[in-house]
Design a protein around this motif. Structure first.
Motif, PDB file in Angstrom:
ATOM      1  N   THR A  21       0.728  -1.303   0.146  1.00 60.04           N
ATOM      2  CA  THR A  21       0.013   0.095   0.108  1.00 60.04           C
ATOM      3  C   THR A  21       0.855   1.401   0.121  1.00 60.04           C
ATOM      4  O   THR A  21       1.847   1.436   0.717  1.00 60.04           O
ATOM      5  N   ALA A  22       0.371   2.219  -0.697  1.00 58.08           N
ATOM      6  CA  ALA A  22       1.325   3.422  -0.891  1.00 58.08           C
ATOM      7  C   ALA A  22       0.873   4.463   0.301  1.00 58.08           C
ATOM      8  O   ALA A  22      -0.430   4.497   0.334  1.00 58.08           O
ATOM      9  N   SER A  23       1.777   4.948   0.944  1.00 57.00           N
ATOM     10  CA  SER A  23       1.393   5.721   2.277  1.00 57.00           C
ATOM     11  C   SER A  23       1.081   7.074   1.671  1.00 57.00           C
ATOM     12  O   SER A  23       0.401   8.064   2.220  1.00 57.00           O
ATOM     13  N   ALA A  24       1.666   7.610   0.563  1.00 54.15           N
ATOM     14  CA  ALA A  24       1.311   8.786  -0.021  1.00 54.15           C
ATOM     15  C   ALA A  24      -0.147   9.321  -0.365  1.00 54.15           C
ATOM     16  O   ALA A  24      -0.691  10.207  -0.257  1.00 54.15           O
ATOM     17  N   THR A  25      -0.806   8.006  -0.890  1.00 57.15           N
ATOM     18  CA  THR A  25      -2.152   8.139  -1.208  1.00 57.15           C
ATOM     19  C   THR A  25      -2.549   6.644  -0.878  1.00 57.15           C
ATOM     20  O   THR A  25      -2.694   5.520  -1.410  1.00 57.15           O
ATOM     21  N   PRO A  26      -2.827   6.541   0.512  1.00 58.17           N
ATOM     22  CA  PRO A  26      -3.099   5.143   1.408  1.00 58.17           C
ATOM     23  C   PRO A  26      -4.030   4.408   0.558  1.00 58.17           C
ATOM     24  O   PRO A  26      -5.203   4.875   0.120  1.00 58.17           O
ATOM     25  N   GLY A  59      -3.940   2.170  -3.602  1.00 56.70           N
ATOM     26  CA  GLY A  59      -3.331   3.653  -3.467  1.00 56.70           C
ATOM     27  C   GLY A  59      -2.492   3.707  -4.471  1.00 56.70           C
ATOM     28  O   GLY A  59      -1.977   2.479  -5.186  1.00 56.70           O
ATOM     29  N   HIS A  61       0.701   4.235  -6.828  1.00 57.89           N
ATOM     30  CA  HIS A  61       2.238   3.689  -6.778  1.00 57.89           C
ATOM     31  C   HIS A  61       2.685   3.134  -8.181  1.00 57.89           C
ATOM     32  O   HIS A  61       1.999   3.200  -8.957  1.00 57.89           O
ATOM     33  N   SER A 128       7.155  -1.500  -3.619  1.00 57.38           N
ATOM     34  CA  SER A 128       6.524  -0.609  -4.227  1.00 57.38           C
ATOM     35  C   SER A 128       6.923   0.928  -3.868  1.00 57.38           C
ATOM     36  O   SER A 128       7.549   0.994  -2.798  1.00 57.38           O
ATOM     37  N   GLU A 129       6.677   2.013  -4.783  1.00 62.19           N
ATOM     38  CA  GLU A 129       6.969   3.284  -4.337  1.00 62.19           C
ATOM     39  C   GLU A 129       5.870   4.073  -4.505  1.00 62.19           C
ATOM     40  O   GLU A 129       5.020   3.991  -5.299  1.00 62.19           O
ATOM     41  N   ASP A 130       5.722   5.071  -3.582  1.00 64.74           N
ATOM     42  CA  ASP A 130       4.517   5.827  -3.574  1.00 64.74           C
ATOM     43  C   ASP A 130       4.597   6.850  -4.749  1.00 64.74           C
ATOM     44  O   ASP A 130       5.432   7.242  -4.979  1.00 64.74           O
ATOM     45  N   ASP A 133      -1.428  11.200  -5.658  1.00 64.61           N
ATOM     46  CA  ASP A 133      -2.868  11.038  -6.313  1.00 64.61           C
ATOM     47  C   ASP A 133      -2.942  11.980  -7.436  1.00 64.61           C
ATOM     48  O   ASP A 133      -2.751  13.268  -7.353  1.00 64.61           O
TER      49      ASP A 133
END
Length: 138
Positions: A21-26, A59, A61, A128-130, A133
């Protein structure tokens, strides 16, 4: 013995042809379990089972290497950063993701979606990398 066989089976799947899961766009409703991991030379091979619950999403990524995926159950809707749908993959379907391709995976169905994913990444890379959005509204 199970680990090498699992990686070998996943590599065979890749030859015949998803995310933290990407944290920048959860993301929401996503879980993942690493089934096997092996480094050969400068490449990490990771086999992971990813489950996305109904209404869930990864998210936004991208990955530093190529991914090969098999839809074990359910349906995955795959969108690119231009908001287009580049694939809807149901049970039994396979697909791949190219390095650097920003995307999101969504389960728009009413049952859990399960993927078997082989990550083929440069050694030491994250799964993965964030990515920000892009403003698609979903």
């Amino acid at each position: 013995m199970r680990q090498p066989l699992t990686v070998l089976a996943a590599a065979a799947l890749a030859a015949v042809l998803l995310p933290a899961t990407a944290s920048a766009t959860p993301g929401s409703g996503v879980t993942g379990t690493i089934l096997a991991k092996k480094t050969i030379g400068n490449t990490d091979y990771t086999l992971r089972e990813v489950t996305i619950q109904p209404g869930g999403y990864t998210g936004w990524h991208f990955h530093d290497g190529t991914l090969y995926a098999y839809v074990k159950s359910g349906t995955l809707t795959h969108n690119l950063a231009d908001c287009s749908i580049d694939g809807v993959y149901g049970t039994g379907r396979t697909f791949s993701e190219s390095p650097g391709q920003v995307h999101i995976g969504r389960n728009l169905g009413s049952t859990p979606m399960v993927l078997e994913v082989l990550y083929v990444l440069p050694a030491g890379s994250p799964l993965s990398e964030d990515a920000p959005d892009p403003g698609c509204g979903f």
